[in-house]
Design an enzyme around this catalytic site. Structure first.
Site: not given
Ligand code: UD1
Ligand code: MG
Length: 484
Positions: A14, A18, A142, A157, A389
Protein backbone atom coordinates in the site's frame (compact mmCIF):
# COMPACT_ATOMS: atom_id res chain seq x y z
CA UNK A 1 2.29 -27.36 13.93
CA UNK A 2 5.81 -27.78 12.60
CA UNK A 3 7.57 -24.70 11.33
CA UNK A 4 7.81 -26.37 7.98
CA UNK A 5 4.04 -25.93 7.65
CA UNK A 6 4.18 -22.24 8.45
CA UNK A 7 4.62 -19.28 6.13
CA UNK A 8 4.69 -15.59 6.99
CA UNK A 9 2.93 -13.08 4.75
CA UNK A 10 3.62 -9.37 5.24
CA UNK A 11 1.27 -7.07 3.34
CA UNK A 12 3.39 -4.11 2.33
CA UNK A 13 2.16 -2.96 -1.08
CA UNK A 14 0.00 0.00 0.00
CA UNK A 15 0.88 3.65 -0.45
CA UNK A 16 -0.23 4.98 2.92
CA UNK A 17 -2.31 7.90 1.67
CA UNK A 18 -3.03 9.16 5.19
CA UNK A 19 0.67 9.87 5.82
CA UNK A 20 0.66 12.45 3.01
CA UNK A 21 4.13 11.38 1.92
CA UNK A 22 6.02 10.61 -1.27
CA UNK A 23 7.58 7.68 0.61
CA UNK A 24 5.65 4.39 0.82
CA UNK A 25 4.27 3.85 4.31
CA UNK A 26 6.24 0.72 5.17
CA UNK A 27 9.51 2.57 4.39
CA UNK A 28 8.85 5.21 7.03
CA UNK A 29 11.02 4.82 10.11
CA UNK A 30 10.17 4.40 13.75
CA UNK A 31 12.47 3.21 16.52
CA UNK A 32 15.48 3.43 14.20
CA UNK A 33 14.24 1.06 11.49
CA UNK A 34 11.77 1.02 8.63
CA UNK A 35 8.37 -0.31 9.66
CA UNK A 36 8.62 -3.34 7.39
CA UNK A 37 12.06 -4.28 8.74
CA UNK A 38 10.71 -4.43 12.29
CA UNK A 39 7.97 -6.81 11.19
CA UNK A 40 10.19 -9.15 9.20
CA UNK A 41 12.63 -9.28 12.12
CA UNK A 42 9.85 -10.03 14.62
CA UNK A 43 8.95 -13.09 12.51
CA UNK A 44 12.52 -14.37 12.12
CA UNK A 45 12.57 -16.58 15.18
CA UNK A 46 9.27 -18.26 14.22
CA UNK A 47 11.53 -20.02 11.69
CA UNK A 48 8.90 -20.23 8.95
CA UNK A 49 9.51 -22.14 5.72
CA UNK A 50 9.05 -18.87 3.86
CA UNK A 51 8.56 -15.19 4.60
CA UNK A 52 6.68 -13.57 1.74
CA UNK A 53 6.43 -9.79 1.53
CA UNK A 54 3.80 -8.40 -0.84
CA UNK A 55 5.26 -5.27 -2.44
CA UNK A 56 3.74 -2.65 -4.74
CA UNK A 57 4.34 1.00 -3.97
CA UNK A 58 8.06 1.75 -4.30
CA UNK A 59 8.57 -1.99 -4.64
CA UNK A 60 12.27 -1.68 -5.42
CA UNK A 61 13.08 0.10 -2.16
CA UNK A 62 10.94 -2.29 -0.12
CA UNK A 63 12.63 -5.28 -1.78
CA UNK A 64 16.02 -3.74 -0.93
CA UNK A 65 15.04 -3.69 2.75
CA UNK A 66 13.46 -7.14 3.09
CA UNK A 67 15.47 -9.41 0.78
CA UNK A 68 18.69 -9.04 2.81
CA UNK A 69 16.63 -10.31 5.76
CA UNK A 70 15.87 -13.50 3.84
CA UNK A 71 12.32 -12.68 2.72
CA UNK A 72 10.97 -13.36 -0.77
CA UNK A 73 8.77 -10.77 -2.44
CA UNK A 74 5.76 -10.85 -4.75
CA UNK A 75 4.43 -7.80 -6.54
CA UNK A 76 0.82 -6.64 -6.22
CA UNK A 77 0.16 -4.20 -9.04
CA UNK A 78 -2.31 -2.50 -8.86
CA UNK A 79 -3.35 -2.78 -5.20
CA UNK A 80 -6.94 -3.92 -4.84
CA UNK A 81 -6.98 -4.35 -1.06
CA UNK A 82 -5.62 -6.64 1.65
CA UNK A 83 -7.66 -9.63 0.42
CA UNK A 84 -6.27 -9.17 -3.08
CA UNK A 85 -2.74 -8.85 -1.64
CA UNK A 86 -3.18 -12.22 0.05
CA UNK A 87 -4.35 -13.80 -3.23
CA UNK A 88 -1.25 -12.43 -4.95
CA UNK A 89 0.93 -14.03 -2.26
CA UNK A 90 -0.68 -17.46 -2.77
CA UNK A 91 1.71 -18.80 -5.40
CA UNK A 92 4.73 -17.99 -3.23
CA UNK A 93 3.48 -19.93 -0.22
CA UNK A 94 4.42 -23.35 -1.60
CA UNK A 95 3.34 -26.20 0.59
CA UNK A 96 2.70 -24.16 3.72
CA UNK A 97 -0.46 -25.24 5.57
CA UNK A 98 -0.68 -22.21 7.85
CA UNK A 99 0.18 -18.58 7.43
CA UNK A 100 0.71 -15.78 9.89
CA UNK A 101 -0.40 -12.67 8.03
CA UNK A 102 0.74 -9.24 9.20
CA UNK A 103 0.26 -5.72 7.87
CA UNK A 104 3.39 -3.78 7.00
CA UNK A 105 2.43 -0.94 9.30
CA UNK A 106 2.08 -2.52 12.78
CA UNK A 107 5.74 -2.87 13.72
CA UNK A 108 5.55 -3.18 17.52
CA UNK A 109 4.36 -6.78 17.58
CA UNK A 110 6.60 -9.12 19.58
CA UNK A 111 7.71 -12.60 18.60
CA UNK A 112 6.25 -14.09 21.78
CA UNK A 113 2.84 -12.66 20.97
CA UNK A 114 2.99 -14.28 17.53
CA UNK A 115 4.00 -17.60 19.10
CA UNK A 116 1.00 -17.41 21.42
CA UNK A 117 -1.28 -16.61 18.47
CA UNK A 118 -0.03 -19.67 16.57
CA UNK A 119 -0.52 -21.85 19.68
CA UNK A 120 -4.11 -20.64 20.13
CA UNK A 121 -4.83 -21.31 16.47
CA UNK A 122 -3.36 -24.78 16.71
CA UNK A 123 -5.01 -25.71 20.02
CA UNK A 124 -8.41 -24.42 18.88
CA UNK A 125 -8.13 -26.19 15.53
CA UNK A 126 -9.29 -22.93 13.99
CA UNK A 127 -9.62 -21.80 10.38
CA UNK A 128 -8.60 -18.29 11.41
CA UNK A 129 -7.29 -16.74 14.62
CA UNK A 130 -7.24 -12.98 14.91
CA UNK A 131 -4.89 -11.04 17.16
CA UNK A 132 -7.22 -8.46 18.66
CA UNK A 133 -6.79 -5.71 21.24
CA UNK A 134 -9.05 -3.74 23.49
CA UNK A 135 -8.56 0.00 23.03
CA UNK A 136 -10.08 2.94 24.89
CA UNK A 137 -10.35 4.70 21.54
CA UNK A 138 -10.93 2.12 18.79
CA UNK A 139 -11.52 4.67 16.03
CA UNK A 140 -9.83 3.97 12.71
CA UNK A 141 -9.68 0.21 13.26
CA UNK A 142 -11.85 -2.68 12.10
CA UNK A 143 -13.96 -4.03 15.00
CA UNK A 144 -14.16 -7.65 16.10
CA UNK A 145 -17.75 -8.87 16.29
CA UNK A 146 -18.03 -11.82 18.69
CA UNK A 147 -20.80 -14.37 18.63
CA UNK A 148 -19.73 -16.02 21.89
CA UNK A 149 -17.04 -15.74 24.59
CA UNK A 150 -14.57 -17.41 22.28
CA UNK A 151 -15.87 -17.36 18.72
CA UNK A 152 -15.94 -14.53 16.17
CA UNK A 153 -18.57 -13.88 13.54
CA UNK A 154 -17.05 -10.99 11.59
CA UNK A 155 -14.64 -8.09 11.37
CA UNK A 156 -16.37 -4.87 10.40
CA UNK A 157 -14.34 -2.00 8.99
CA UNK A 158 -14.91 1.40 10.58
CA UNK A 159 -16.62 2.79 7.46
CA UNK A 160 -19.15 -0.05 7.53
CA UNK A 161 -20.05 -0.10 11.22
CA UNK A 162 -23.72 -0.07 12.11
CA UNK A 163 -24.72 1.97 15.13
CA UNK A 164 -24.67 -0.73 17.81
CA UNK A 165 -21.22 -1.89 16.59
CA UNK A 166 -19.71 1.52 17.32
CA UNK A 167 -19.68 0.57 21.00
CA UNK A 168 -17.25 -2.31 20.33
CA UNK A 169 -13.77 -1.50 21.54
CA UNK A 170 -12.12 -4.79 20.55
CA UNK A 171 -10.21 -4.07 17.38
CA UNK A 172 -8.62 -6.13 14.61
CA UNK A 173 -4.81 -5.78 14.65
CA UNK A 174 -4.71 -7.14 11.06
CA UNK A 175 -2.39 -9.84 12.39
CA UNK A 176 -3.90 -13.31 11.88
CA UNK A 177 -3.09 -16.96 11.69
CA UNK A 178 -4.91 -18.76 8.87
CA UNK A 179 -5.32 -22.40 7.89
CA UNK A 180 -4.69 -21.87 4.21
CA UNK A 181 -6.88 -24.61 2.76
CA UNK A 182 -9.81 -22.93 4.55
CA UNK A 183 -8.82 -19.38 3.68
CA UNK A 184 -8.53 -19.67 -0.12
CA UNK A 185 -12.13 -20.73 -0.85
CA UNK A 186 -13.46 -18.16 1.61
CA UNK A 187 -11.38 -15.40 0.05
CA UNK A 188 -12.67 -16.38 -3.38
CA UNK A 189 -16.18 -15.50 -2.17
CA UNK A 190 -15.25 -12.04 -0.90
CA UNK A 191 -16.69 -9.16 -2.97
CA UNK A 192 -15.39 -5.59 -3.16
CA UNK A 193 -18.46 -4.27 -1.36
CA UNK A 194 -16.99 -1.02 -0.05
CA UNK A 195 -16.50 2.50 -1.25
CA UNK A 196 -12.88 1.84 -2.30
CA UNK A 197 -13.98 -1.18 -4.40
CA UNK A 198 -11.25 -3.20 -2.64
CA UNK A 199 -11.14 -6.86 -1.58
CA UNK A 200 -10.85 -6.83 2.19
CA UNK A 201 -9.09 -9.75 3.86
CA UNK A 202 -11.25 -8.93 6.89
CA UNK A 203 -14.39 -9.92 4.93
CA UNK A 204 -13.07 -13.49 4.70
CA UNK A 205 -13.80 -13.84 8.43
CA UNK A 206 -17.58 -13.51 7.96
CA UNK A 207 -17.42 -15.97 5.06
CA UNK A 208 -15.53 -18.53 7.19
CA UNK A 209 -18.08 -18.05 9.97
CA UNK A 210 -20.99 -18.57 7.58
CA UNK A 211 -19.38 -21.85 6.48
CA UNK A 212 -19.35 -23.00 10.09
CA UNK A 213 -15.57 -22.75 10.42
CA UNK A 214 -13.97 -21.87 13.75
CA UNK A 215 -12.72 -18.30 14.00
CA UNK A 216 -10.97 -17.29 17.23
CA UNK A 217 -9.55 -14.05 18.53
CA UNK A 218 -6.69 -13.73 20.92
CA UNK A 219 -6.60 -10.46 22.82
CA UNK A 220 -3.11 -8.93 22.93
CA UNK A 221 -1.98 -8.55 26.55
CA UNK A 222 -0.45 -5.21 25.74
CA UNK A 223 -2.70 -3.31 23.35
CA UNK A 224 0.16 -0.97 22.42
CA UNK A 225 1.80 -3.85 20.55
CA UNK A 226 -0.71 -3.74 17.73
CA UNK A 227 -0.71 0.01 17.02
CA UNK A 228 -0.87 0.64 13.29
CA UNK A 229 0.89 3.58 11.62
CA UNK A 230 -1.67 5.26 9.42
CA UNK A 231 -0.86 8.87 10.34
CA UNK A 232 2.18 10.91 11.35
CA UNK A 233 0.75 10.96 14.85
CA UNK A 234 0.69 7.14 14.89
CA UNK A 235 4.31 7.09 13.64
CA UNK A 236 5.43 9.40 16.45
CA UNK A 237 3.67 7.26 19.05
CA UNK A 238 5.13 4.02 17.68
CA UNK A 239 8.60 5.59 17.62
CA UNK A 240 8.16 6.72 21.22
CA UNK A 241 7.21 3.19 22.29
CA UNK A 242 10.17 1.59 20.51
CA UNK A 243 12.54 4.10 22.10
CA UNK A 244 11.05 3.39 25.51
CA UNK A 245 11.48 -0.36 25.00
CA UNK A 246 15.12 0.10 24.05
CA UNK A 247 15.89 2.37 27.01
CA UNK A 248 14.18 0.00 29.40
CA UNK A 249 16.18 -2.94 28.13
CA UNK A 250 19.46 -1.01 28.59
CA UNK A 251 18.39 0.07 32.08
CA UNK A 252 17.61 -3.59 32.85
CA UNK A 253 21.19 -4.35 31.79
CA UNK A 254 22.60 -1.88 34.33
CA UNK A 255 22.80 1.39 32.41
CA UNK A 256 21.71 4.65 34.10
CA UNK A 257 19.68 6.95 31.88
CA UNK A 258 18.78 10.41 33.13
CA UNK A 259 15.48 11.93 31.97
CA UNK A 260 14.97 8.81 29.83
CA UNK A 261 12.19 10.25 27.70
CA UNK A 262 14.70 12.72 26.18
CA UNK A 263 17.20 10.04 25.14
CA UNK A 264 17.04 8.39 21.72
CA UNK A 265 18.78 5.03 21.21
CA UNK A 266 18.77 2.91 18.05
CA UNK A 267 17.93 -0.80 18.32
CA UNK A 268 21.42 -2.22 17.74
CA UNK A 269 23.18 0.00 20.30
CA UNK A 270 24.77 -1.75 23.29
CA UNK A 271 26.13 -0.31 26.55
CA UNK A 272 27.95 -1.87 29.48
CA UNK A 273 27.16 -1.82 33.19
CA UNK A 274 27.30 1.42 35.15
CA UNK A 275 27.45 3.53 32.05
CA UNK A 276 25.61 6.82 32.57
CA UNK A 277 23.70 8.45 29.73
CA UNK A 278 22.64 12.02 30.45
CA UNK A 279 19.58 13.84 29.11
CA UNK A 280 19.12 14.61 25.41
CA UNK A 281 21.76 12.16 24.18
CA UNK A 282 21.36 10.27 20.87
CA UNK A 283 23.09 6.91 20.36
CA UNK A 284 22.64 5.85 16.76
CA UNK A 285 23.41 3.03 14.34
CA UNK A 286 25.75 0.32 15.60
CA UNK A 287 27.21 2.33 18.48
CA UNK A 288 28.76 0.13 21.16
CA UNK A 289 29.61 1.53 24.58
CA UNK A 290 31.70 -0.19 27.22
CA UNK A 291 31.27 -0.23 31.00
CA UNK A 292 31.41 2.82 33.31
CA UNK A 293 31.30 5.34 30.46
CA UNK A 294 29.62 8.73 30.79
CA UNK A 295 27.87 10.23 27.80
CA UNK A 296 26.99 13.76 28.79
CA UNK A 297 24.10 15.86 27.68
CA UNK A 298 23.51 16.84 24.06
CA UNK A 299 26.03 14.42 22.55
CA UNK A 300 25.24 12.45 19.38
CA UNK A 301 27.20 9.24 18.68
CA UNK A 302 26.75 7.35 15.41
CA UNK A 303 28.32 3.95 14.64
CA UNK A 304 30.96 4.59 17.28
CA UNK A 305 32.73 2.09 19.52
CA UNK A 306 33.73 3.11 23.04
CA UNK A 307 35.90 1.08 25.40
CA UNK A 308 35.44 1.22 29.18
CA UNK A 309 35.59 4.37 31.34
CA UNK A 310 35.25 6.75 28.40
CA UNK A 311 33.86 10.24 29.05
CA UNK A 312 32.09 12.18 26.35
CA UNK A 313 31.58 15.68 27.72
CA UNK A 314 28.50 17.70 26.69
CA UNK A 315 27.65 18.47 23.06
CA UNK A 316 30.04 16.21 21.18
CA UNK A 317 29.20 14.90 17.69
CA UNK A 318 30.98 11.64 16.91
CA UNK A 319 30.66 9.41 13.86
CA UNK A 320 32.24 6.05 12.94
CA UNK A 321 35.12 6.34 15.37
CA UNK A 322 36.81 4.19 18.00
CA UNK A 323 37.53 5.56 21.46
CA UNK A 324 39.58 3.21 23.62
CA UNK A 325 39.53 2.86 27.42
CA UNK A 326 39.72 6.04 29.47
CA UNK A 327 39.49 8.49 26.56
CA UNK A 328 37.94 11.89 27.34
CA UNK A 329 36.52 14.13 24.62
CA UNK A 330 34.73 17.46 24.59
CA UNK A 331 32.85 19.50 25.50
CA UNK A 332 32.05 20.53 21.91
CA UNK A 333 34.33 18.07 20.11
CA UNK A 334 33.52 16.97 16.58
CA UNK A 335 34.80 13.62 15.39
CA UNK A 336 34.06 12.97 11.74
CA UNK A 337 34.45 9.37 10.49
CA UNK A 338 37.42 7.04 10.89
CA UNK A 339 39.24 8.20 13.99
CA UNK A 340 40.94 5.95 16.49
CA UNK A 341 41.63 7.49 19.88
CA UNK A 342 43.86 5.19 21.87
CA UNK A 343 43.68 4.65 25.62
CA UNK A 344 43.78 7.79 27.73
CA UNK A 345 43.83 10.23 24.80
CA UNK A 346 42.16 13.59 25.41
CA UNK A 347 40.40 15.77 22.87
CA UNK A 348 39.13 19.09 24.17
CA UNK A 349 36.74 21.81 23.16
CA UNK A 350 36.29 22.92 19.55
CA UNK A 351 38.62 20.25 18.20
CA UNK A 352 37.68 18.57 14.92
CA UNK A 353 39.14 15.22 13.92
CA UNK A 354 38.85 13.30 10.66
CA UNK A 355 40.54 10.00 9.74
CA UNK A 356 43.10 10.48 12.48
CA UNK A 357 44.81 8.26 15.00
CA UNK A 358 45.55 9.80 18.37
CA UNK A 359 48.06 7.80 20.38
CA UNK A 360 47.83 6.74 24.02
CA UNK A 361 47.80 9.67 26.43
CA UNK A 362 48.11 12.26 23.66
CA UNK A 363 46.23 15.53 24.16
CA UNK A 364 44.73 18.06 21.77
CA UNK A 365 42.75 20.23 24.09
CA UNK A 366 41.73 23.40 22.27
CA UNK A 367 40.54 24.72 18.91
CA UNK A 368 42.29 22.40 16.42
CA UNK A 369 41.70 20.59 13.16
CA UNK A 370 43.48 17.27 12.81
CA UNK A 371 42.69 15.48 9.54
CA UNK A 372 44.52 12.46 8.02
CA UNK A 373 46.91 12.67 10.96
CA UNK A 374 48.73 9.88 12.77
CA UNK A 375 49.91 10.99 16.18
CA UNK A 376 51.97 8.82 18.52
CA UNK A 377 51.78 8.46 22.29
CA UNK A 378 52.04 11.17 24.95
CA UNK A 379 52.29 14.04 22.50
CA UNK A 380 50.82 17.47 23.13
CA UNK A 381 49.06 19.34 20.36
CA UNK A 382 48.85 23.04 21.22
CA UNK A 383 45.79 25.25 20.90
CA UNK A 384 44.90 26.21 17.35
CA UNK A 385 47.03 23.57 15.62
CA UNK A 386 45.80 22.92 12.09
CA UNK A 387 46.76 20.13 9.69
CA UNK A 388 46.59 21.62 6.19
CA UNK A 389 45.71 18.27 4.62
CA UNK A 390 44.00 19.40 1.40
CA UNK A 391 45.35 21.32 -1.57
CA UNK A 392 42.01 21.56 -3.33
CA UNK A 393 42.63 18.29 -5.19
CA UNK A 394 44.07 15.66 -2.87
CA UNK A 395 44.33 14.83 0.81
CA UNK A 396 47.76 14.36 2.39
CA UNK A 397 48.87 12.75 5.65
CA UNK A 398 50.55 14.31 8.65
CA UNK A 399 52.64 12.11 10.90
CA UNK A 400 53.56 13.16 14.42
CA UNK A 401 55.68 10.86 16.58
CA UNK A 402 55.72 10.05 20.30
CA UNK A 403 56.27 12.70 23.00
CA UNK A 404 56.11 15.51 20.47
CA UNK A 405 55.26 19.05 21.55
CA UNK A 406 53.43 21.11 18.93
CA UNK A 407 53.28 24.76 19.99
CA UNK A 408 50.06 26.73 19.71
CA UNK A 409 48.89 28.10 16.38
CA UNK A 410 50.97 25.74 14.28
CA UNK A 411 50.01 25.01 10.69
CA UNK A 412 51.31 21.64 9.51
CA UNK A 413 51.30 21.68 5.70
CA UNK A 414 50.88 18.05 4.69
CA UNK A 415 52.45 15.78 3.70
CA UNK A 416 54.79 16.35 6.60
CA UNK A 417 56.38 14.39 9.46
CA UNK A 418 57.42 15.43 12.92
CA UNK A 419 59.80 12.92 14.52
CA UNK A 420 59.66 11.49 18.08
CA UNK A 421 60.48 13.90 20.85
CA UNK A 422 60.54 16.95 18.56
CA UNK A 423 59.34 20.45 19.37
CA UNK A 424 57.55 22.76 17.01
CA UNK A 425 57.63 26.42 17.98
CA UNK A 426 54.33 28.21 18.45
CA UNK A 427 53.06 30.07 15.41
CA UNK A 428 55.07 28.00 12.94
CA UNK A 429 53.99 27.07 9.44
CA UNK A 430 55.71 23.72 9.05
CA UNK A 431 56.32 22.73 5.43
CA UNK A 432 59.33 20.46 5.94
CA UNK A 433 59.82 17.38 8.10
CA UNK A 434 61.05 18.03 11.65
CA UNK A 435 63.71 15.52 12.79
CA UNK A 436 63.37 13.53 16.03
CA UNK A 437 64.36 15.50 19.12
CA UNK A 438 64.81 18.64 16.99
CA UNK A 439 63.04 21.98 17.01
CA UNK A 440 61.02 23.13 14.04
CA UNK A 441 60.55 26.87 13.96
CA UNK A 442 59.10 28.62 10.94
CA UNK A 443 57.98 32.15 11.65
CA UNK A 444 59.27 35.71 11.18
CA UNK A 445 62.12 36.51 13.61
CA UNK A 446 61.14 38.95 16.31
CA UNK A 447 62.83 42.37 16.39
CA UNK A 448 62.71 44.52 19.56
CA UNK A 449 63.21 48.29 19.13
CA UNK A 450 64.10 49.89 22.50
CA UNK A 451 62.16 53.09 23.29
CA UNK A 452 60.09 52.83 20.14
CA UNK A 453 56.75 52.83 21.90
CA UNK A 454 57.53 55.79 24.16
CA UNK A 455 58.71 57.82 21.17
CA UNK A 456 55.59 56.91 19.26
CA UNK A 457 53.38 58.02 22.12
CA UNK A 458 55.16 61.41 22.31
CA UNK A 459 54.71 61.93 18.57
CA UNK A 460 51.06 61.06 18.75
CA UNK A 461 50.48 63.36 21.73
CA UNK A 462 52.15 66.24 19.91
CA UNK A 463 49.97 65.72 16.88
CA UNK A 464 46.91 65.74 19.15
CA UNK A 465 47.60 69.19 20.86
CA UNK A 466 46.56 71.61 18.07
CA UNK A 467 43.41 69.62 17.59
CA UNK A 468 42.51 70.07 21.26
CA UNK A 469 43.02 73.90 21.03
CA UNK A 470 40.81 74.18 17.97
CA UNK A 471 38.10 72.29 19.75
CA UNK A 472 38.32 74.80 22.69
CA UNK A 473 38.07 77.75 20.29
CA UNK A 474 34.78 76.56 18.94
CA UNK A 475 32.57 78.14 21.64
CA UNK A 476 34.41 81.47 21.15
CA UNK A 477 33.46 81.46 17.49
CA UNK A 478 29.83 81.06 18.42
CA UNK A 479 30.17 84.05 20.75
CA UNK A 480 30.86 86.30 17.72
CA UNK A 481 27.19 87.15 17.77
CA UNK A 482 27.48 88.81 21.19
CA UNK A 483 30.41 90.96 19.99
CA UNK A 484 28.22 92.44 17.31
C1 UD1 B 1 -6.42 -2.77 8.35
C2 UD1 B 1 -7.62 -3.68 8.57
C3 UD1 B 1 -8.36 -3.23 9.84
C4 UD1 B 1 -7.41 -3.22 11.01
C5 UD1 B 1 -6.17 -2.38 10.72
C6 UD1 B 1 -5.16 -2.56 11.82
C7 UD1 B 1 -8.39 -4.34 6.32
C8 UD1 B 1 -9.40 -4.13 5.27
N1 UD1 B 1 -8.51 -3.61 7.42
O1 UD1 B 1 -6.91 -1.46 8.11
O2 UD1 B 1 -9.43 -4.13 10.11
O3 UD1 B 1 -8.07 -2.75 12.17
O4 UD1 B 1 -5.56 -2.79 9.49
O5 UD1 B 1 -4.05 -1.72 11.63
O6 UD1 B 1 -7.51 -5.17 6.18
N2 UD1 B 1 -1.89 -3.44 1.69
C9 UD1 B 1 -1.43 -4.15 0.59
N3 UD1 B 1 -2.17 -4.14 -0.53
C10 UD1 B 1 -3.35 -3.49 -0.64
C11 UD1 B 1 -3.81 -2.77 0.50
C12 UD1 B 1 -3.07 -2.78 1.65
O7 UD1 B 1 -0.37 -4.75 0.64
O8 UD1 B 1 -3.96 -3.56 -1.71
C13 UD1 B 1 -1.09 -3.44 2.91
C14 UD1 B 1 -0.68 -2.03 3.32
O9 UD1 B 1 0.57 -1.70 2.75
C15 UD1 B 1 -0.61 -2.12 4.83
C16 UD1 B 1 -1.55 -3.26 5.17
O10 UD1 B 1 -1.85 -3.92 3.98
O11 UD1 B 1 0.69 -2.44 5.27
C17 UD1 B 1 -2.84 -2.75 5.82
O12 UD1 B 1 -3.41 -1.76 4.99
P1 UD1 B 1 -3.96 -0.40 5.58
O13 UD1 B 1 -4.38 0.45 4.45
O14 UD1 B 1 -3.01 0.16 6.55
O15 UD1 B 1 -5.25 -0.95 6.33
P2 UD1 B 1 -6.00 -0.26 7.57
O16 UD1 B 1 -6.93 0.75 7.05
O17 UD1 B 1 -5.04 0.16 8.58
MG1 MG C 1 -3.05 0.38 8.62
Amino acid sequence: MSNNDLAIVVLAAGKGTRLKSSLAKVLHRAGGRTLVEHIVRACESLKPRETVVVVGHQAEQVVAVVEPLGAVTVTQQPQHGTGHAMQVAKRALGRAKFAVVLPGDAPLVRTDTLKALIATHHNGNAAATILSAVLADPSGYGRVVRKSETAISAIVEESQLIDEQREINEINSAIYCFTLEKLWPALAQVKPNNKHRELYLTDAIAVLNSKGETVLAQVAEDAREVLGCNTRGDLAEVDRLFRERKRNSLMDDGVTIQLPETVLIDPEVTAGEDTVIEAAVQLLGKTKIGARCTIRTGSVLTDTVLGDDVTVEPHCVVAQSRLDDGVIIGPFARLRPDNHLKAGARIGNFVELKKSTIGEGTKAMHLSYLGDAKIGTKSNIGAGTITCNYDGFHKYPTSIGNKVFIGSDTALVAPVRVGDGAYVAAGSTITENVPSDGLGIARGRQVNKPGWAAKKRRELAAAEKPKKRSSKRKPRRTSKKRKR
